[in-house]
Design a protein around this motif. Structure first.
Motif, PDB file in Angstrom:
ATOM      1  N   GLN A   1     -25.450 -51.930  22.437  1.00 38.63           N
ATOM      2  CA  GLN A   1     -24.367 -52.897  22.530  1.00 38.63           C
ATOM      3  C   GLN A   1     -24.336 -53.557  23.907  1.00 38.63           C
ATOM      4  O   GLN A   1     -24.036 -54.747  24.036  1.00 38.63           O
TER       5      GLN A   1
ATOM      6  N   SER B   1     -24.531 -57.454  24.374  1.00 43.98           N
ATOM      7  CA  SER B   1     -23.532 -58.188  25.152  1.00 43.98           C
ATOM      8  C   SER B   1     -24.210 -59.054  26.203  1.00 43.98           C
ATOM      9  O   SER B   1     -23.817 -60.204  26.433  1.00 43.98           O
TER      10      SER B   1
ATOM     11  N   CYS C   1     -25.646 -62.085  24.493  1.00 39.43           N
ATOM     12  CA  CYS C   1     -24.593 -63.047  24.142  1.00 39.43           C
ATOM     13  C   CYS C   1     -24.130 -63.829  25.367  1.00 39.43           C
ATOM     14  O   CYS C   1     -23.908 -65.047  25.299  1.00 39.43           O
TER      15      CYS C   1
ATOM     16  N   TYR D   1     -23.654 -59.658  16.902  1.00 42.16           N
ATOM     17  CA  TYR D   1     -22.574 -58.718  16.600  1.00 42.16           C
ATOM     18  C   TYR D   1     -22.846 -57.980  15.297  1.00 42.16           C
ATOM     19  O   TYR D   1     -22.604 -56.769  15.183  1.00 42.16           O
TER      20      TYR D   1
ATOM     21  N   SER E   1     -25.243 -55.233  15.815  1.00 43.51           N
ATOM     22  CA  SER E   1     -24.620 -54.070  16.453  1.00 43.51           C
ATOM     23  C   SER E   1     -23.916 -53.193  15.424  1.00 43.51           C
ATOM     24  O   SER E   1     -24.046 -51.959  15.440  1.00 43.51           O
TER      25      SER E   1
ATOM     26  N   CYS F   1     -17.025 -55.986  21.513  1.00 41.72           N
ATOM     27  CA  CYS F   1     -17.365 -57.350  21.108  1.00 41.72           C
ATOM     28  C   CYS F   1     -16.323 -58.333  21.637  1.00 41.72           C
ATOM     29  O   CYS F   1     -16.656 -59.423  22.133  1.00 41.72           O
TER      30      CYS F   1
ATOM     31  N   THR G   1     -16.877 -58.790  25.288  1.00 40.91           N
ATOM     32  CA  THR G   1     -17.988 -59.715  25.492  1.00 40.91           C
ATOM     33  C   THR G   1     -17.526 -61.150  25.320  1.00 40.91           C
ATOM     34  O   THR G   1     -17.906 -62.040  26.091  1.00 40.91           O
ATOM     35  N   ASP G   2     -16.675 -61.392  24.311  1.00 39.09           N
ATOM     36  CA  ASP G   2     -16.150 -62.740  24.087  1.00 39.09           C
ATOM     37  C   ASP G   2     -15.331 -63.240  25.272  1.00 39.09           C
ATOM     38  O   ASP G   2     -15.365 -64.425  25.606  1.00 39.09           O
TER      39      ASP G   2
ATOM     40  N   CYS H   1     -16.218 -61.858  14.751  1.00 39.79           N
ATOM     41  CA  CYS H   1     -16.154 -60.409  14.987  1.00 39.79           C
ATOM     42  C   CYS H   1     -15.274 -59.725  13.961  1.00 39.79           C
ATOM     43  O   CYS H   1     -15.641 -58.693  13.390  1.00 39.79           O
TER      44      CYS H   1
END
Length: 235
Positions: A23, A27, A30, A53, A56, A109, A112-113, A131
């Protein structure tokens, strides 16, 4: 219950460590593809992030197969039923374990966003929706497959999941053959696809999807308890 959850986390610690490292890499990917200097459009970035995502969540689902394989020993099944936790506690620990793992992954997630938003500006809202959709989809698939995993074992349960994925692919293929996919052949297919996903024909399905997944997950738990008690551990 805490003891059963600790046992499951301990047995999966290596797999969960791999999922955490994976992950972190996802990340990083991304964040990298959202850099303005890379030159991807917002729509392309969103679709690539959604694919990352989903990968993952798929890795986590594969790791969770071991969660059930470890407990298929008949002596363990006889022991756990004889404890105060009974079969109900054993089954509940699996559902809690999977839910906790997916919520933690969903949190990372989202994190990360947030970082991507600081970098790219306007990607966050649609990426968050992606997500949540992926999270609910995985919960729905788990709700269908767990009763089979507990009743027939990880091998048969894995086959059921494969059948579900093939069925999902078949449905998408049928829509591709007979549905309206003209938006894929325009000047900007990525933007047209996102507009289609946010259209009135689709958005209402997305609105009820989390509630449907939650209800089916709870219903799946009650079915699994009944099925788990029917397994013969005397052999």
């Amino acid at each position: 219950m805490k003891g059963l959850l600790y046992k499951d986390f301990f047995l999966l610690k290596n797999g969960l460590l791999f999922a955490a490292i994976f992950q972190a890499v996802i990340s990083g990917v991304c964040i990298f593809i959202s850099l303005p200097s890379i030159g991807f459009s917002t729509e392309i970035s969103i679709l690539m992030m959604a694919a990352c995502y989903y990968l993952s969540f798929m890795i986590l689902a594969i790791i969770n197969q071991e969660l059930f394989a470890h407990d298929e020993n008949r002596s363990w099944g006889s022991f756990i039923i004889s404890t105060p936790q009974t079969a109900k506690g054993q089954v509940a620990s699996k559902y809690y374990m999977i839910l906790i793992e997916n919520i933690i992954l969903l949190f990372f997630c989202f994190l990360t966003d947030v970082i991507v938003t600081c970098v790219a500006g306007d990607v966050m809202v649609t990426a968050v929706i992606a997500c949540m959709f992926i999270f609910c989809l995985r919960i729905l698939i788990h709700a269908i497959e767990i009763p089979f995993l507990l009743r027939f074992g990880s091998r048969v349960g894995g086959s059921v999941k494969s059948i579900l994925l093939v069925l999902l692919f078949f449905i998408l293929l049928c829509y591709g053959l007979f549905g309206d996919i003209s938006f894929l052949f325009g000047d900007d297919p990525a933007a047209a696809f996102l507009a289609f996903m946010n259209s009135g024909n689709v958005i209402w399905v997305g609105a009820i999807f989390p509630y449907a997944a939650a209800v089916l997950y709870v219903l799946s738990y009650h079915i699994s308890v009944r099925l788990y008690r029917e397994v013969d551990y005397s052999e």
